[in-house]
Design an enzyme around this catalytic site. Structure first.
Site, PDB file in Angstrom:
ATOM      1  N   ASP A  25     -33.451  57.047 104.891  1.00 59.21           N
ATOM      2  CA  ASP A  25     -32.961  56.870 106.268  1.00 59.21           C
ATOM      3  C   ASP A  25     -34.386  56.770 107.150  1.00 59.21           C
ATOM      4  OD1 ASP A  25     -31.407  55.480 108.196  1.00 59.21           O
ATOM      5  OD2 ASP A  25     -31.112  58.050 108.878  1.00 59.21           O
ATOM      6  N   GLY A  26     -34.444  55.561 108.286  1.00 58.05           N
ATOM      7  CA  GLY A  26     -35.304  55.125 108.990  1.00 58.05           C
ATOM      8  C   GLY A  26     -36.839  53.879 109.003  1.00 58.05           C
ATOM      9  N   TRP A  30     -38.874  52.364 112.030  1.00 60.35           N
ATOM     10  CA  TRP A  30     -40.708  52.504 111.420  1.00 60.35           C
ATOM     11  C   TRP A  30     -41.116  51.124 112.103  1.00 60.35           C
ATOM     12  CZ3 TRP A  30     -43.347  49.514 109.127  1.00 60.35           C
ATOM     13  CH2 TRP A  30     -44.926  49.679 108.861  1.00 60.35           C
ATOM     14  N   ARG A  38     -36.850  44.627 111.753  1.00 62.12           N
ATOM     15  CA  ARG A  38     -36.343  45.378 111.358  1.00 62.12           C
ATOM     16  C   ARG A  38     -36.337  45.731 109.509  1.00 62.12           C
ATOM     17  NH1 ARG A  38     -32.487  49.456 112.804  1.00 62.12           N
ATOM     18  NH2 ARG A  38     -32.014  49.054 110.960  1.00 62.12           N
ATOM     19  N   ASN A  73     -23.143  49.530 105.360  1.00 62.36           N
ATOM     20  CA  ASN A  73     -24.049  49.082 105.444  1.00 62.36           C
ATOM     21  C   ASN A  73     -23.486  48.010 106.098  1.00 62.36           C
ATOM     22  OD1 ASN A  73     -26.202  51.071 103.821  1.00 62.36           O
ATOM     23  ND2 ASN A  73     -25.794  51.094 106.166  1.00 62.36           N
ATOM     24  N   TRP A  74     -22.397  46.980 104.754  1.00 69.69           N
ATOM     25  CA  TRP A  74     -22.105  45.362 104.531  1.00 69.69           C
ATOM     26  C   TRP A  74     -21.709  44.893 106.508  1.00 69.69           C
ATOM     27  CZ3 TRP A  74     -24.005  42.965 101.012  1.00 69.69           C
ATOM     28  CH2 TRP A  74     -23.089  43.822  99.369  1.00 69.69           C
ATOM     29  N   ARG A  76     -24.075  45.591 108.567  1.00 68.08           N
ATOM     30  CA  ARG A  76     -25.377  45.396 109.263  1.00 68.08           C
ATOM     31  C   ARG A  76     -25.297  43.860 109.605  1.00 68.08           C
ATOM     32  NH1 ARG A  76     -29.902  48.967 108.190  1.00 68.08           N
ATOM     33  NH2 ARG A  76     -28.261  51.039 108.607  1.00 68.08           N
ATOM     34  N   ARG A 193     -33.077  63.834 103.263  1.00 68.10           N
ATOM     35  CA  ARG A 193     -32.524  63.136 103.983  1.00 68.10           C
ATOM     36  C   ARG A 193     -33.405  63.101 104.691  1.00 68.10           C
ATOM     37  NH1 ARG A 193     -27.725  60.347 107.055  1.00 68.10           N
ATOM     38  NH2 ARG A 193     -28.510  58.934 108.163  1.00 68.10           N
ATOM     39  N   SER A 201     -23.659  60.688 106.120  1.00 69.49           N
ATOM     40  CA  SER A 201     -23.595  59.408 106.633  1.00 69.49           C
ATOM     41  C   SER A 201     -22.881  59.033 104.399  1.00 69.49           C
ATOM     42  CB  SER A 201     -25.128  58.588 106.224  1.00 69.49           C
ATOM     43  OG  SER A 201     -25.039  59.237 107.866  1.00 69.49           O
TER      44      SER A 201
HETATM   45  C1  IPE Z   1     -27.104  55.911 105.237  1.00 73.72           C
HETATM   46  O1  IPE Z   1     -28.054  55.891 106.347  1.00 73.72           O
HETATM   47  C2  IPE Z   1     -27.258  54.821 104.151  1.00 73.72           C
HETATM   48  C3  IPE Z   1     -28.531  54.725 103.490  1.00 73.72           C
HETATM   49  C4  IPE Z   1     -29.609  55.088 103.680  1.00 73.72           C
HETATM   50  C5  IPE Z   1     -28.242  53.617 102.643  1.00 73.72           C
HETATM   51  P1  IPE Z   1     -27.702  55.164 107.260  1.00 73.72           P
HETATM   52  O2  IPE Z   1     -29.057  54.056 108.368  1.00 73.72           O
HETATM   53  O3  IPE Z   1     -26.638  53.320 107.214  1.00 73.72           O
HETATM   54  O4  IPE Z   1     -26.672  55.975 108.451  1.00 73.72           O
HETATM   55  P2  IPE Z   1     -26.026  56.288 109.696  1.00 73.72           P
HETATM   56  O5  IPE Z   1     -25.541  55.254 110.452  1.00 73.72           O
HETATM   57  O6  IPE Z   1     -27.135  56.466 110.509  1.00 73.72           O
HETATM   58  O7  IPE Z   1     -24.933  57.950 109.959  1.00 73.72           O
HETATM   59  C1  IPE Z   2     -32.235  52.867 105.923  1.00 71.30           C
HETATM   60  O1  IPE Z   2     -32.511  52.606 106.869  1.00 71.30           O
HETATM   61  C2  IPE Z   2     -31.952  51.849 104.569  1.00 71.30           C
HETATM   62  C3  IPE Z   2     -30.659  51.330 104.961  1.00 71.30           C
HETATM   63  C4  IPE Z   2     -29.822  52.604 105.080  1.00 71.30           C
HETATM   64  C5  IPE Z   2     -30.460  50.249 104.319  1.00 71.30           C
HETATM   65  P1  IPE Z   2     -32.520  52.252 107.779  1.00 71.30           P
HETATM   66  O2  IPE Z   2     -31.922  50.432 108.266  1.00 71.30           O
HETATM   67  O3  IPE Z   2     -30.580  52.854 108.514  1.00 71.30           O
HETATM   68  O4  IPE Z   2     -33.519  52.654 109.608  1.00 71.30           O
HETATM   69  P2  IPE Z   2     -32.574  53.123 110.904  1.00 71.30           P
HETATM   70  O5  IPE Z   2     -32.382  54.286 110.682  1.00 71.30           O
HETATM   71  O6  IPE Z   2     -32.143  52.386 111.733  1.00 71.30           O
HETATM   72  O7  IPE Z   2     -34.211  53.991 111.643  1.00 71.30           O
HETATM   73 MG    MG Z   3     -30.584  54.412 109.309  1.00 71.93          MG
END
Ligand code: IPE
Ligand code: IPE
Ligand code: MG
Length: 256
Positions: A25-26, A30, A38, A73-74, A76, A193, A201
């Site tokens: 995550d992150g 970043w 992103r 994540n779908w 997004r 994590r 999550s």
């Molecule tokens: C969890 O991260 C899913 C993955 C790392 C693939 P998210 O960024 O989707 O989770 P939330 O929305 O912060 O809980």
């Molecule tokens: C994790 O990074 C990758 C996926 C969930 C696919 P994020 O895209 O969730 O990054 P943040 O949480 O918005 O920083």
């Molecule tokens: Mg995230």
């Protein structure tokens, strides 16, 4: 110690976790910190994936599960989802040779039928090609959600009951585990994590019952092999009790 692994002197190979799972995550934050899109964060994040897979293999980890894309994540923006799918496809194709030379076997955990067809094909090809590799198992959790995983497992069990092949009382914990994407796999010993979020999550909620958890503030694109080693050292210092009494307090191993 296996000859094809490069252990870190600070690690005790006897105490290494077998199955390490990572919630990567992150990436978005970043990129935001650098005033970038992103998608740039996801691009950098995919480089981290490559280096962490290599590190895990060299350190002697038996199974590495990477949470790459959740069922949620779908939802997004379409452009971000497409970019993630493109990076995923690139990984599945470009890493084939490396996975083969390193002896890494790939599995996909999740609703594969929801992935674009070209990704399904590339995934299948890499999974098939690496099937007999013995060095390390790499699970990519794609379109993965723990609740959906449990739901489909319950549906399969309900169908078996309806067909009369099992009775409700036959259902055991092992049977439930065997109806998840992770069937035949040991539960994660350690779940890491990145990015400082204290939640699962929708990740491995059944399998995480006795996993050790480690949250690092580091954002996934910045996560390094050294960060990983530090976490493994921390894991080795932990006392996993599984609800019991600490082993070293017992003289003959029997309950006090
Ligand atoms: C969890 O991260 C899913 C993955 C790392 C693939 P998210 O960024 O989707 O989770 P939330 O929305 O912060 O809980
Ligand atoms: C994790 O990074 C990758 C996926 C969930 C696919 P994020 O895209 O969730 O990054 P943040 O949480 O918005 O920083
Ligand atoms: Mg995230």
């Amino acid at each position: 110690m296996k000859s094809d692994t490069i252990q870190d002197a600070r690690l005790d190979s006897e105490k290494l976790p077998f199955h390490v799972a990572m919630i990567m995550d992150g990436n978005g934050r970043w990129a935001k910190q650098r005033l970038m899109n992103r998608v740039k964060g996801h691009e950098k994040g995919s480089k981290t994936v490559r280096s962490i897979v290599t590190a895990a293999r060299e350190l002697g980890i038996g199974m590495l599960t990477l949470y790459a894309f959740s069922t949620e994540n779908w939802a997004r923006p379409k452009i971000e989802v497409s970019a993630l799918m493109m990076l995923l496809k690139r990984f599945l194709v470009s890493e084939r040779d490396t996975l083969m030379t390193r002896g890494v076997r790939l599995n996909i955990l999740g609703q594969q039928e929801k992935l674009p067809e070209d990704i399904q094909r590339e995934a299948e090809k890499t999974v098939e090609m690496t099937r007999s590799n013995q060095g390390m198992v790499l699970n990519l959790a794609l379109s993965y959600g723990s609740r959906q995983e449990i739901t489909q497992g319950v549906q399969t069990l309900a169908r078996k009951i309806k067909a009369g092949s099992i009775q409700p009382n036959d259902i055991t914990e092992e049977m439930i585990s065997d109806h998840l994407y992770t069937r035949q796999m040991p539960d994660p010993d350690l779940i890491i994590r990145t990015s400082g979020e204290y939640r699962l999550s929708n990740f491995m909620m059944w399998q995480a019952a006795y996993s050790e958890l480690f949250i690092t503030q580091t954002l996934w694109p910045d996560f390094t092999r050294d960060d990983f080693v530090e976490i493994l050292i921390n894991f080795q210092e932990r006392d996993r009790r599984f609800g019991r009494v600490k082993c070293s307090t017992l003289k003959d191993g029997s309950p006090q």
